[in-house]
Motif scaffolding. Sequence first.
Motif, PDB file in Angstrom:
ATOM      1  N   ILE A   1       0.873  -1.178   0.000  1.00  0.00           N
ATOM      2  CA  ILE A   1       0.000   0.000   0.000  1.00  0.00           C
ATOM      3  C   ILE A   1       0.908   1.226   0.000  1.00  0.00           C
ATOM      4  O   ILE A   1       1.697   1.405   0.936  1.00  0.00           O
ATOM      5  N   PRO A   2       0.841   2.056  -1.037  1.00  0.00           N
ATOM      6  CA  PRO A   2       1.741   3.216  -1.090  1.00  0.00           C
ATOM      7  C   PRO A   2       1.398   4.272  -0.042  1.00  0.00           C
ATOM      8  O   PRO A   2       0.235   4.584   0.184  1.00  0.00           O
ATOM      9  N   CYS A   3       2.445   4.786   0.595  1.00  0.00           N
ATOM     10  CA  CYS A   3       2.299   5.922   1.503  1.00  0.00           C
ATOM     11  C   CYS A   3       2.621   7.158   0.672  1.00  0.00           C
ATOM     12  O   CYS A   3       3.768   7.364   0.278  1.00  0.00           O
ATOM     13  N   ILE A   4       1.608   7.963   0.401  1.00  0.00           N
ATOM     14  CA  ILE A   4       1.799   9.098  -0.500  1.00  0.00           C
ATOM     15  C   ILE A   4       2.093  10.407   0.226  1.00  0.00           C
ATOM     16  O   ILE A   4       2.464  11.391  -0.408  1.00  0.00           O
ATOM     17  N   ALA A   5       1.917  10.404   1.560  1.00  0.00           N
ATOM     18  CA  ALA A   5       2.226  11.599   2.346  1.00  0.00           C
ATOM     19  C   ALA A   5       2.401  11.193   3.801  1.00  0.00           C
ATOM     20  O   ALA A   5       1.840  10.190   4.243  1.00  0.00           O
ATOM     21  N   GLU A   6       3.192  11.983   4.511  1.00  0.00           N
ATOM     22  CA  GLU A   6       3.394  11.698   5.928  1.00  0.00           C
ATOM     23  C   GLU A   6       3.866  12.934   6.650  1.00  0.00           C
ATOM     24  O   GLU A   6       4.436  13.856   6.049  1.00  0.00           O
ATOM     25  N   SER A   7       3.633  12.933   7.954  1.00  0.00           N
ATOM     26  CA  SER A   7       4.194  13.920   8.865  1.00  0.00           C
ATOM     27  C   SER A   7       4.416  13.179  10.171  1.00  0.00           C
ATOM     28  O   SER A   7       3.489  13.006  10.963  1.00  0.00           O
ATOM     29  N   VAL A   8       5.640  12.682  10.361  1.00  0.00           N
ATOM     30  CA  VAL A   8       5.963  11.884  11.544  1.00  0.00           C
ATOM     31  C   VAL A   8       7.215  12.417  12.214  1.00  0.00           C
ATOM     32  O   VAL A   8       8.029  13.093  11.591  1.00  0.00           O
ATOM     33  N   GLY A   9       7.358  12.082  13.495  1.00  0.00           N
ATOM     34  CA  GLY A   9       8.537  12.460  14.253  1.00  0.00           C
ATOM     35  C   GLY A   9       8.416  13.843  14.863  1.00  0.00           C
ATOM     36  O   GLY A   9       7.325  14.386  15.006  1.00  0.00           O
ATOM     37  N   GLY A  10       9.549  14.389  15.214  1.00  0.00           N
ATOM     38  CA  GLY A  10       9.581  15.697  15.861  1.00  0.00           C
ATOM     39  C   GLY A  10       9.167  15.597  17.317  1.00  0.00           C
ATOM     40  O   GLY A  10       9.141  14.507  17.900  1.00  0.00           O
ATOM     41  N   THR A  11       8.843  16.729  17.904  1.00  0.00           N
ATOM     42  CA  THR A  11       8.466  16.765  19.318  1.00  0.00           C
ATOM     43  C   THR A  11       7.100  17.414  19.551  1.00  0.00           C
ATOM     44  O   THR A  11       6.687  17.583  20.686  1.00  0.00           O
ATOM     45  N   ALA A  12       6.413  17.797  18.495  1.00  0.00           N
ATOM     46  CA  ALA A  12       5.121  18.475  18.628  1.00  0.00           C
ATOM     47  C   ALA A  12       3.967  17.500  18.437  1.00  0.00           C
ATOM     48  O   ALA A  12       4.037  16.600  17.601  1.00  0.00           O
ATOM     49  N   ALA A  13       2.933  17.695  19.216  1.00  0.00           N
ATOM     50  CA  ALA A  13       1.691  16.954  19.001  1.00  0.00           C
ATOM     51  C   ALA A  13       1.024  17.485  17.734  1.00  0.00           C
ATOM     52  O   ALA A  13       1.358  18.568  17.247  1.00  0.00           O
ATOM     53  N   ARG A  14       0.109  16.704  17.192  1.00  0.00           N
ATOM     54  CA  ARG A  14      -0.582  17.079  15.961  1.00  0.00           C
ATOM     55  C   ARG A  14      -2.086  16.874  16.106  1.00  0.00           C
ATOM     56  O   ARG A  14      -2.515  15.884  16.669  1.00  0.00           O
ATOM     57  N   ARG A  15      -2.850  17.802  15.549  1.00  0.00           N
ATOM     58  CA  ARG A  15      -4.294  17.617  15.398  1.00  0.00           C
ATOM     59  C   ARG A  15      -4.513  17.357  13.917  1.00  0.00           C
ATOM     60  O   ARG A  15      -4.088  18.137  13.067  1.00  0.00           O
ATOM     61  N   ILE A  16      -5.178  16.247  13.605  1.00  0.00           N
ATOM     62  CA  ILE A  16      -5.391  15.818  12.228  1.00  0.00           C
ATOM     63  C   ILE A  16      -6.877  15.885  11.899  1.00  0.00           C
ATOM     64  O   ILE A  16      -7.716  15.485  12.709  1.00  0.00           O
ATOM     65  N   ARG A  17      -7.181  16.348  10.709  1.00  0.00           N
ATOM     66  CA  ARG A  17      -8.538  16.265  10.149  1.00  0.00           C
ATOM     67  C   ARG A  17      -8.423  15.583   8.793  1.00  0.00           C
ATOM     68  O   ARG A  17      -7.645  16.009   7.945  1.00  0.00           O
TER      69      ARG A  17
END
Length: 177
Positions: free
Chosen positions: A122-138
């Motif tokens: 299954i291709p992963c076409i985008a990501e935002s992982v790592g760092g030290t900040a929490a994320r709110r996703i919609r």
Amino acid sequence: MTEMRERLVNVIQGDFMISDDPEVVLTTVLGSCIAVCLYDPEKQVGGMNHFLLPEGEGSDTSDVRYGANAMELLINGLLKAGADRDLLEAKIFGGAKMMGNLRNIGESNAVFAHQFLRDESIPCIAESVGGTAARRIRFWPTTGLVRQLTVQGKLDQVAPARPIQDRAKTKDDIVLF
């Protein structure tokens, strides 16, 4: 012409949700956890999971806290909803290092998610992982659109609030994401 209303559906830790409703927006908040957003752009159906750890002890295959189970349940749920496995696309979010002196669980979660998707082709076409900040996703599951807001953990990084009467005078300063 009818006005489309968005309906936010919160995907909590250890859960997953699937929808083919164009009004549904799946949302979650992530620290070291991972959310994988999968969707079929042709069938316009998608889903999001939110797992805490890559794999667990024992044989409880319904425990969505663990990535191995969360991924299987999400994929199988999408197939039941009419998605074509060969058309699935993924986007991965989260995996932050939230505690400086502890094992980096976020990194382990991200590594697991990438490897699982590779193993399943299954291709992963985008990501935002790592760092030290929490994320709110919609995530809009029928289109694959994802919006992310990073949430800094330090209060000194937050802009001071303006008085309410000033906010009412200005339309341009309202940003939802």
